[in-house]
Design a protein around this motif. Structure first.
Motif, PDB file in Angstrom:
ATOM      1  N   CYS A 131       0.846  -1.200   0.000  1.00 36.08           N
ATOM      2  CA  CYS A 131       0.000   0.000   0.000  1.00 36.08           C
ATOM      3  C   CYS A 131       0.875   1.240   0.000  1.00 36.08           C
ATOM      4  CB  CYS A 131      -0.995  -0.007   1.164  1.00 36.08           C
ATOM      5  SG  CYS A 131      -0.257  -0.032   2.789  1.00 36.08           S
ATOM      6  N   ARG A 174      -3.491  -1.793  13.297  1.00 34.46           N
ATOM      7  CA  ARG A 174      -4.859  -1.286  13.116  1.00 34.46           C
ATOM      8  C   ARG A 174      -5.676  -2.317  12.343  1.00 34.46           C
ATOM      9  NH1 ARG A 174      -3.571   3.166   9.408  1.00 34.46           N
ATOM     10  NH2 ARG A 174      -2.066   1.561   8.854  1.00 34.46           N
ATOM     11  N   GLY A 176      -9.172  -3.363  10.561  1.00 33.78           N
ATOM     12  CA  GLY A 176     -10.408  -2.821   9.983  1.00 33.78           C
ATOM     13  C   GLY A 176     -11.291  -3.931   9.453  1.00 33.78           C
ATOM     14  N   THR A 182     -18.865   3.342   6.347  1.00 34.19           N
ATOM     15  CA  THR A 182     -18.346   3.316   7.716  1.00 34.19           C
ATOM     16  C   THR A 182     -19.438   3.590   8.746  1.00 34.19           C
ATOM     17  OG1 THR A 182     -17.716   5.628   7.478  1.00 34.19           O
ATOM     18  CG2 THR A 182     -16.018   3.997   7.033  1.00 34.19           C
ATOM     19  N   VAL A 209     -14.223  -0.326   7.571  1.00 34.89           N
ATOM     20  CA  VAL A 209     -13.345   0.394   6.663  1.00 34.89           C
ATOM     21  C   VAL A 209     -13.815   0.120   5.238  1.00 34.89           C
ATOM     22  CG1 VAL A 209     -11.677  -1.498   6.619  1.00 34.89           C
ATOM     23  CG2 VAL A 209     -10.930   0.778   6.013  1.00 34.89           C
ATOM     24  N   GLU A 213     -10.002   2.878   1.143  1.00 33.44           N
ATOM     25  CA  GLU A 213      -8.977   3.349   2.073  1.00 33.44           C
ATOM     26  C   GLU A 213      -7.829   2.367   2.241  1.00 33.44           C
ATOM     27  OE1 GLU A 213      -9.285   6.374   2.867  1.00 33.44           O
ATOM     28  OE2 GLU A 213     -11.276   6.394   1.931  1.00 33.44           O
ATOM     29  N   GLY A 218      -4.937   2.557   4.996  1.00 30.33           N
ATOM     30  CA  GLY A 218      -5.889   2.771   6.083  1.00 30.33           C
ATOM     31  C   GLY A 218      -5.877   1.739   7.194  1.00 30.33           C
TER      32      GLY A 218
END
Lengths: 339, 339
Positions: A131, A174, A176, A182, A209, A213, A218
């Motif tokens: 990413c 993180r 998601g 969302t 998410v 993103e 994200g």
């Protein structure tokens, strides 16, 4: 630390396996066991001029291919280069196993021979994706389990978090949950129910998410069912291929654009390397009681080295102990459902 | 041909609506009706120096926004610029309607005021996506219907085929059913059952298609449920954004790379325009008995012109008649289920 590798798995075996092993011995300070027909391995080592220091061989017969029934690794194909690697892992003769061979056989062999962590319902082969900024995130499930229940996704979230922490050095990954928006009410029953479980789990849960993103960095761990996950991964792959093709058209249009290409050559090369799946190394099979990694079928020396590096970090940082504790704390029940 | 457009829908209304309408009148030889507060519209026309030849106004009060309940377009907001446009369409005062306003209101207003084609179970707002070589494909469902049944996907396949034939000039649009592999046994029950229906339908059905092939131009019409479709679309969008960001980093790195950017400026601009959602114009709301198009909320003159162009082709080529005949030939039953 000893890592066993399937000497005849992948398109470039055994030469690139051996070169990757030699590099891993030198750079990572590990010992490597290579499985396969020892005579061939010794010949190729000599031909490649690789020292046998800290590289040993374990005898195996033949290879399991994508045409073989993957379950044959448990019986008639248990003496193949992949079968021997998993059995050595199970018997404690190695700390982790790597193969670039048939994916289905790795999943079945890794899960059945390597065994599951107590309480884990399903194992998952976890791709690492590129990413923004050259970072990586992982996707669970990437395609193994088409219909997932919320409790499975909860375990995946924990396993993915432990993996990213151990091998990618992300302190508080993180997590998601993939959804089409969302807002709280968005999604199907699966997303609604899974969200409730993830909110209570010992992870850094961001909530829902959107797919947009994710390539922009994200999340570190993307949670979704195997059907959606596979579509997501392949959509990203297809757009990557489109991008590559577009860049070619742009830079090969005429003499002037070719000059342009020369001006950005090094930046372009760096970017392409970031987006290249091979440089990532291996995908872990998560949920197994012993570390199993799948290297890309087209792996070269650098890709095998990447897989060794990941496996070493995984072992060193006790990722499996962490997962075992976290899964045990969930008290979901112990019925295993794999395969 | 008369096309009615919501004069106050979108971020750049009414100026860009009026400019797009003027261009459409000039280039496409159509008549345009713009809805909204006539005094403001007249003032802006004068200020922009646009001739009122073949552009007329229909009085409306206020605008429906994304904050409004979308169903309000049927009652208390029926006199807004969007409401008036749909009612004129329903009453036969225009051949097609366009709005860049609130998506949910367009779907509800277009479906309930414009009515469904007989037998159509659900309408679908159909995004057109860029793929290799500057071509376009459409996705049904793009997110409206999270849980789709096989008969719904069958109707979507027919509607998508008729649309691509009428507006994109593709004689025999290739329809692909999104799946995680192309082998017969792949996928969930939805893919398995839908495949059986699509094989018998009056369309050019390719069978299962993987997400990877779609951005590379593998299909003209991509069929999947709304959850998967939305994830697919947004994954592509996210990768597009990643690509844009990467190109910026590559070209703005230093003086030499900036020189490189100059060398490929025109090729890069062309590529960016191909990938730009705005240049596509509108997304049709398919399944309605009268043509309804949604223009992008950020539409400018060129994007509104694109929407007019699509709407004109759609009407001219009798897309709705084609859909009506094809849907009727399916004999699935007539219970409508929208909204």
């Amino acid at each position: 630390m000893k890592i066993v590798i399937d000497g005849f798995g992948g398109d470039n075996a055994p030469d690139e396996v051996l070169k990757g092993a030699a590099l891993a011995v030198k750079e990572l300070g590990i010992e490597v066991i290579v499985t396969g027909e020892v005579k061939i391995l010794e010949e190729r080592m000599a031909a490649l001029g690789i020292s046998s220091d800290k590289i040993s061989f374990a005898a195996a017969e033949g290879v399991i291919t994508t045409e073989d029934n993957p379950k044959s690794i448990l019986k008639e194909k248990s003496k193949t280069s992949m079968g021997v690697a998993f059995n050595m892992l199970a018997e404690g003769q190695a700390d982790a196993a790597i193969s670039a061979g048939s994916t289905a056989s790795i999943v079945i062999g890794g899960t059945m021979i390597g065994k599951r962590i107590k309480g884990v319902k399903r194992t998952a082969l976890v791709p690492l994706m590129p990413c923004l900024g050259g970072k990586r995130y992982c996707v669970l499930d990437g395609g193994a389990n088409l219909d997932c229940r919320p409790e499975m996704l909860l375990q995946f979230a924990i396993m993915g978090s432990c993996f990213m922490k151990a091998t990618m050095g992300i302190e508080n990954p993180r997590v998601g949950l993939l959804n089409i928006g969302t807002e709280d009410e968005k999604g199907r029953e699966l997303e609604q129910e899974t969200k409730k479980l993830l909110e209570k789990a010992p992870i850094n849960f961001l909530g829902f998410v959107e797919a947009r993103e994710v390539p922009l960095g994200g999340v570190d761990v993307l949670i979704t069912d195997g059907f959606t996950g596979n579509v997501f991964l392949k959509a990203c792959e297809g757009m990557g291929a489109l991008m590559k093709d577009a860049l070619k058209s742009i830079f090969y249009a005429n003499l002037k654009t070719k000059l342009g290409a020369l001006c950005v050559k090094s930046q372009l090369k760096d970017f392409m390397a970031q987006m290249d799946y091979k440089t990532i190394g291996g995908s872990p099979l998560l949920g197994t009681a012993k570390p199993v990694f799948k290297a890309h079928g087209a792996s070269d020396e650098a890709a095998f080295f990447g897989a060794f590096r990941q496996a070493k970090l995984f072992v060193e940082n006790n990722a499996i102990d962490e997962m075992t504790k976290a899964i045990a704390s969930l008290n979901i029940g112990e019925a295993s459902e794999n395969v």
